[in-house]
Design an enzyme around this catalytic site. Structure first.
Site, short mmCIF file in Angstrom:
data_model
loop_
_atom_site.label_atom_id
_atom_site.label_comp_id
_atom_site.label_asym_id
_atom_site.label_seq_id
_atom_site.Cartn_x
_atom_site.Cartn_y
_atom_site.Cartn_z
N ALA A 27 0.81 -1.22 0.00
CA ALA A 27 0.00 0.00 0.00
C ALA A 27 0.85 1.27 0.00
O ALA A 27 0.41 2.31 -0.49
CB ALA A 27 -0.92 -0.02 1.21
N ARG A 39 -1.48 0.49 7.75
CA ARG A 39 -0.75 0.51 9.02
C ARG A 39 0.24 1.65 9.17
O ARG A 39 0.89 1.75 10.19
CB ARG A 39 -0.01 -0.82 9.20
N GLN A 106 0.41 -6.41 -3.52
CA GLN A 106 -0.65 -6.65 -2.53
C GLN A 106 -1.77 -5.64 -2.74
O GLN A 106 -2.78 -5.68 -2.06
CB GLN A 106 -0.07 -6.50 -1.12
N HIS A 126 -3.65 -10.13 -3.82
CA HIS A 126 -4.81 -9.85 -2.98
C HIS A 126 -6.02 -9.41 -3.80
O HIS A 126 -6.97 -8.84 -3.27
CB HIS A 126 -4.47 -8.80 -1.92
N CYS A 134 -19.53 -13.12 -7.56
CA CYS A 134 -20.61 -13.69 -6.77
C CYS A 134 -20.04 -14.82 -5.93
O CYS A 134 -19.35 -15.70 -6.45
CB CYS A 134 -21.71 -14.20 -7.69
N CYS A 159 -26.10 -10.75 -6.71
CA CYS A 159 -25.73 -11.18 -8.06
C CYS A 159 -26.96 -11.11 -8.98
O CYS A 159 -28.02 -11.66 -8.65
CB CYS A 159 -25.19 -12.61 -8.00
N SER A 201 4.64 -3.10 4.80
CA SER A 201 5.07 -3.32 6.19
C SER A 201 5.58 -4.76 6.37
O SER A 201 6.15 -5.09 7.40
CB SER A 201 3.92 -3.05 7.16
N ASN A 225 10.98 1.21 2.46
CA ASN A 225 9.76 1.42 3.23
C ASN A 225 10.00 2.52 4.26
O ASN A 225 11.10 2.60 4.83
CB ASN A 225 9.33 0.12 3.93
N ILE A 243 9.06 6.49 -1.56
CA ILE A 243 9.32 5.70 -2.77
C ILE A 243 9.36 6.58 -4.02
O ILE A 243 10.20 6.40 -4.89
CB ILE A 243 8.22 4.62 -2.93
#
Ligand code: NAD
Length: 273
Positions: A27, A39, A106, A126, A134, A159, A201, A225, A243
């Site tokens: 993230a 986080r 992710q 993810h 559905c 759905c 993280s 990070n 970044i």
């Protein structure tokens, strides 16, 4: 290692061969596009710990109130208006240079693809915010269709084909990862010479363990990070700065005058996905 290590990391990147580099993003690469992480100091869960329940699969399936709140959160998600930032563009430039094996992300926001990475080289472990599925018949549809139903007043849309519960095609806590995507991510982690973990993280498994897998398989490991991660001791270099500032400094510029849309200098490759 601090910012002082960027020139050396840039040399590792420049020396990498075709498909030698695998990137893992979290993230933190999208915060500079206005999408909060979970986080970090201004993360969604740091500022509102109760919102974690909206990302729990069992709660979503069993509690209509959770589904209604989750849809409202999705409706106003900053990803709908966010633009890729310098960090995403640097990852796309790595692909343009021919060195990128895969981007394991992710993130669910689709910004790597928007920045120019080929969709088949972006492993969304993810899932994605841009599709709904559905939970009964597995039919998939664009999230935009469901957002239109929410705007029309539905609170917990079902759905259209079978009436089952709809959910964005993201992986919630308690939900299994797609094994084909995870297998491709493991291949990308074990087959690379340089592994860059960016804006994560490294606390969500199994994504975080890919870092150790890459290092054990002989890859050089760079972690970028803003905060410490549990894997920093394993890294050959740790960079703390934003970044969007650090990453462009380690990615070689494309040749002058090159038209990124037409004059691709990527070698032919097999899909990593
Ligand atoms: P996380 O919130 O646990 O960690 C993000 C890390 O990025 C933090 O340690 C933070 O200090 C760091 N960071 C934030 N901005 C940064 C910047 N500009 N430069 C450098 N570092 C920065 O996120 P995670 O590790 O990805 O894991 C959490 C889960 O959150 C993932 O499963 C992901 O699916 C989900 N998520 C995704 C998005 C998105 O798609 N953009 C947004 C929020 C959460």
């Amino acid at each position: 290692m601090s910012e002082a290590g960027l020139p050396e990391i840039a040399r590792w990147v420049a020396a990498a061969g075709p498909l030698d580099i695998t990137v893992l993003t979290g993230a933190g690469i999208s915060t500079e596009s206005g999408i909060p992480d979970f986080r970090g100091p201004r993360g969604l869960w740091t500022t509102d710990p109760s919102s974690q329940r909206l990302f729990d699969y069992d709660a979503y399936v069993n509690d209509p109130q959770v589904r209604r709140a989750a849809w409202q959160l999705r409706r106003v998600h900053p990803a709908w208006t966010a633009e890729p930032n310098a960090g995403h563009r640097a990852v796309a430039a790595l692909e343009e240079s021919g060195r990128l094996r895969a981007v394991i992300t992710q993130n669910i926001d689709g910004l790597h693809q928007r920045a120019g990475n080929c969709p088949e080289h972006v492993l969304e472990i993810h899932g994605s915010l841009h599709a709904v599925e559905c939970l009964r018949c597995a039919r998939r549809a664009p999230t935009a269709d469901v957002l239109a139903r929410l705007e029309a007043g539905e609170e917990d849309p079902n759905c259209a084909a079978c009436g089952g519960t709809l959910k964005v095609a993201t992986i919630s806590f308690g939900q299994a990862l797609r094994s084909d995507v995870l297998d491709a991510a493991i291949d990308a982690a074990t087959g690379c010479a340089l592994f860059l973990a960016l804006g994560t993280s490294l606390t969500v498994q199994p994504a975080a363990s890919l870092v150790a897998l890459a290092a054990r398989s002989g890859a050089r490991l760079v972690i970028m990070n803003a905060e410490p991660t549990p894997y920093d001791d394993l890294a050959d270099a740790v960079v703390r700065g934003p970044i969007g500032e650090g990453l462009p400094q380690i990615v070689p510029s494309p040749p002058a005058g090159r038209d990124p849309g037409r004059d691709r200098w990527r070698p032919s490759r097999q899909s990593a996905g």
